[in-house]
Design an enzyme around this catalytic site. Sequence first.
Site, short mmCIF file in Angstrom:
data_model
loop_
_atom_site.label_atom_id
_atom_site.label_comp_id
_atom_site.label_asym_id
_atom_site.label_seq_id
_atom_site.Cartn_x
_atom_site.Cartn_y
_atom_site.Cartn_z
N GLU A 81 0.87 -1.07 -0.03
CA GLU A 81 0.18 -0.25 -0.27
C GLU A 81 1.03 1.10 0.13
OE1 GLU A 81 -4.10 -1.65 2.13
OE2 GLU A 81 -2.32 -1.24 3.50
N HIS A 140 -1.21 3.99 8.83
CA HIS A 140 -2.57 3.38 8.31
C HIS A 140 -2.74 2.05 9.22
CE1 HIS A 140 -5.62 1.18 5.66
NE2 HIS A 140 -4.59 0.30 5.63
N HIS A 148 -5.74 -1.16 10.85
CA HIS A 148 -6.81 -1.98 10.75
C HIS A 148 -7.32 -2.16 12.19
CE1 HIS A 148 -5.02 -4.17 6.91
NE2 HIS A 148 -5.14 -2.79 6.80
N TYR A 174 -10.82 16.82 20.99
CA TYR A 174 -9.42 16.14 20.70
C TYR A 174 -9.56 15.60 19.34
CZ TYR A 174 -8.39 17.00 25.38
OH TYR A 174 -8.66 17.89 26.74
#
Length: 214
Positions: free
Chosen positions: A73, A92, A94, A119
């Site tokens: 990616e 990135h 999951h 925040y």
Amino acid sequence: MNEHTLRQRLVTLGKRLYDRGLSPGTSGNLSVRLDDGWLTTPTNSCMGELNADEISRLDWEGNVLSGSKPSKEYFFHLAYYKNRPEAQAIVHLHSSYSSAVSCLKNVDEASVLPPITPYFVMRIGRLPLVPYRRPGDERLGDDVARLAPHYSALMLANHGPIVTGRDLDATVSAAEELEETAKLFLLLHGHEYRTLDADQIGELCEHHGARWES
């Protein structure tokens, strides 16, 4: 930080994310900008077991200069860097709660999470939904390139978040804040809740440099 220090910092922060359960298995990837290129975690690597010498170094055309083969990616990291100069690092994940939100129907595609905490507004801002692409589909790079100038973070549909920031540590902290906001959002599901109003968001923008981008 010099390249050696940044490699070591990627190892440390990768382990922090893994230990918190935010990057299970070999999921997720990190990257950081250099003066003459960038570093990213290798493909199929566990973020809890990164090796500083194996971290991939690439140029601005995506060519590998040293280290192992980069994450598959890598192209959407490159798209973000090329189209958002203030992005100095990218995370990135999951992570469970954020990925769960990415799978929900009928979310606001302009920002899949509402402004429920100051925040979230300060560290993330609006979080648009990017339409689903299979992992490794390079058309995702075009999607990211189109949105990157306007948003510091994106949510990939049925996949998970991409977060950028002013430096590596701040970006990791923002990704953690995003995960906590996603958790709160799911805990609030089915309940009436307050969001910050326009005046409150404007105050955060004025006093804390927040960017509730549209």
